[in-house]
Design a protein around this motif. Structure first.
Motif, PDB file in Angstrom:
ATOM      1  N   GLY A  40      66.833  41.828  81.801  1.00 14.06           N
ATOM      2  CA  GLY A  40      68.404  41.991  82.534  1.00 14.06           C
ATOM      3  C   GLY A  40      68.723  43.166  82.205  1.00 14.06           C
ATOM      4  N   TYR A  41      68.059  44.585  81.954  1.00 16.18           N
ATOM      5  CA  TYR A  41      69.200  44.839  80.799  1.00 16.18           C
ATOM      6  C   TYR A  41      68.774  46.321  81.902  1.00 16.18           C
ATOM      7  CZ  TYR A  41      68.372  43.206  76.253  1.00 16.18           C
ATOM      8  OH  TYR A  41      68.024  41.542  75.622  1.00 16.18           O
ATOM      9  N   ALA A  42      69.911  46.746  82.798  1.00 16.55           N
ATOM     10  CA  ALA A  42      69.566  47.286  83.643  1.00 16.55           C
ATOM     11  C   ALA A  42      70.105  48.649  83.711  1.00 16.55           C
ATOM     12  CB  ALA A  42      70.077  46.826  85.104  1.00 16.55           C
ATOM     13  N   GLN A  43      70.563  48.982  82.081  1.00 11.72           N
ATOM     14  CA  GLN A  43      71.076  50.266  81.811  1.00 11.72           C
ATOM     15  C   GLN A  43      69.895  51.529  81.505  1.00 11.72           C
ATOM     16  OE1 GLN A  43      74.361  50.815  79.480  1.00 11.72           O
ATOM     17  NE2 GLN A  43      75.359  52.633  80.535  1.00 11.72           N
ATOM     18  N   ARG A  44      69.447  50.193  80.418  1.00 10.45           N
ATOM     19  CA  ARG A  44      67.959  50.865  79.880  1.00 10.45           C
ATOM     20  C   ARG A  44      67.017  50.673  80.667  1.00 10.45           C
ATOM     21  NH1 ARG A  44      69.613  53.613  77.140  1.00 10.45           N
ATOM     22  NH2 ARG A  44      67.355  53.802  75.521  1.00 10.45           N
ATOM     23  N   SER A  45      66.590  50.222  81.643  1.00 11.92           N
ATOM     24  CA  SER A  45      65.493  50.594  82.569  1.00 11.92           C
ATOM     25  C   SER A  45      65.946  51.721  83.463  1.00 11.92           C
ATOM     26  CB  SER A  45      65.696  48.946  83.978  1.00 11.92           C
ATOM     27  OG  SER A  45      65.221  49.512  84.441  1.00 11.92           O
ATOM     28  N   ALA A  46      66.820  52.012  84.331  1.00  9.95           N
ATOM     29  CA  ALA A  46      67.417  52.725  84.548  1.00  9.95           C
ATOM     30  C   ALA A  46      67.597  54.182  83.433  1.00  9.95           C
ATOM     31  CB  ALA A  46      68.790  53.162  85.458  1.00  9.95           C
ATOM     32  N   HIS A  47      67.275  54.176  82.518  1.00 10.34           N
ATOM     33  CA  HIS A  47      67.492  55.441  81.652  1.00 10.34           C
ATOM     34  C   HIS A  47      66.245  55.538  81.677  1.00 10.34           C
ATOM     35  CE1 HIS A  47      67.553  57.521  77.936  1.00 10.34           C
ATOM     36  NE2 HIS A  47      66.630  56.794  77.759  1.00 10.34           N
ATOM     37  N   TYR A  48      65.206  54.395  81.361  1.00  6.26           N
ATOM     38  CA  TYR A  48      63.471  54.593  81.140  1.00  6.26           C
ATOM     39  C   TYR A  48      62.784  55.346  82.460  1.00  6.26           C
ATOM     40  CZ  TYR A  48      63.256  52.797  76.254  1.00  6.26           C
ATOM     41  OH  TYR A  48      63.620  52.864  75.129  1.00  6.26           O
ATOM     42  N   ARG A  49      63.491  55.600  83.681  1.00  5.96           N
ATOM     43  CA  ARG A  49      63.096  55.391  84.759  1.00  5.96           C
ATOM     44  C   ARG A  49      63.184  56.712  84.747  1.00  5.96           C
ATOM     45  NH1 ARG A  49      61.391  50.811  88.481  1.00  5.96           N
ATOM     46  NH2 ARG A  49      62.142  49.333  87.817  1.00  5.96           N
ATOM     47  N   ALA A  50      64.055  57.088  84.659  1.00  6.86           N
ATOM     48  CA  ALA A  50      64.838  58.477  84.563  1.00  6.86           C
ATOM     49  C   ALA A  50      63.816  59.227  84.227  1.00  6.86           C
ATOM     50  CB  ALA A  50      66.272  58.887  84.160  1.00  6.86           C
ATOM     51  N   ALA A  51      63.530  58.727  82.699  1.00 12.45           N
ATOM     52  CA  ALA A  51      62.907  59.977  81.938  1.00 12.45           C
ATOM     53  C   ALA A  51      61.079  59.379  82.280  1.00 12.45           C
ATOM     54  CB  ALA A  51      62.388  58.874  80.923  1.00 12.45           C
ATOM     55  N   ARG A  52      60.790  57.824  83.204  1.00 13.79           N
ATOM     56  CA  ARG A  52      59.299  58.519  83.879  1.00 13.79           C
ATOM     57  C   ARG A  52      59.209  59.706  85.138  1.00 13.79           C
ATOM     58  NH1 ARG A  52      55.195  58.471  85.155  1.00 13.79           N
ATOM     59  NH2 ARG A  52      53.341  57.026  85.446  1.00 13.79           N
ATOM     60  N   SER A  53      60.615  60.189  85.482  1.00 13.98           N
ATOM     61  CA  SER A  53      59.986  60.364  87.115  1.00 13.98           C
ATOM     62  C   SER A  53      60.517  61.834  86.155  1.00 13.98           C
ATOM     63  CB  SER A  53      61.800  59.950  87.974  1.00 13.98           C
ATOM     64  OG  SER A  53      62.940  60.573  86.751  1.00 13.98           O
TER      65      SER A  53
END
Length: 55
Positions: A40-53
């Protein structure tokens, strides 16, 4: 409950270690996204999604 606490602590340790890397492989980013989502760590998930993209 104890399982969630251990998972949260493990994520915190791994999350802290990733910032010290100069290059993070896609498979590690995928795992980080999955873990952040499950915890449920939405902010960290978004951070990693941005790095992945950005790869």
């Amino acid at each position: 409950m104890a399982e969630a606490a251990v998972a949260s602590q493990a994520f915190a340790v791994a999350d802290g270690a990733v910032v010290r890397l100069t290059w993070v492989p896609a498979v590690l980013l995928d795992a980080a996204i999955s873990a952040a989502d499950r915890l449920g760590y939405a902010q960290r998930s978004a951070h990693y999604r941005a790095a992945r993209s950005a790869l």
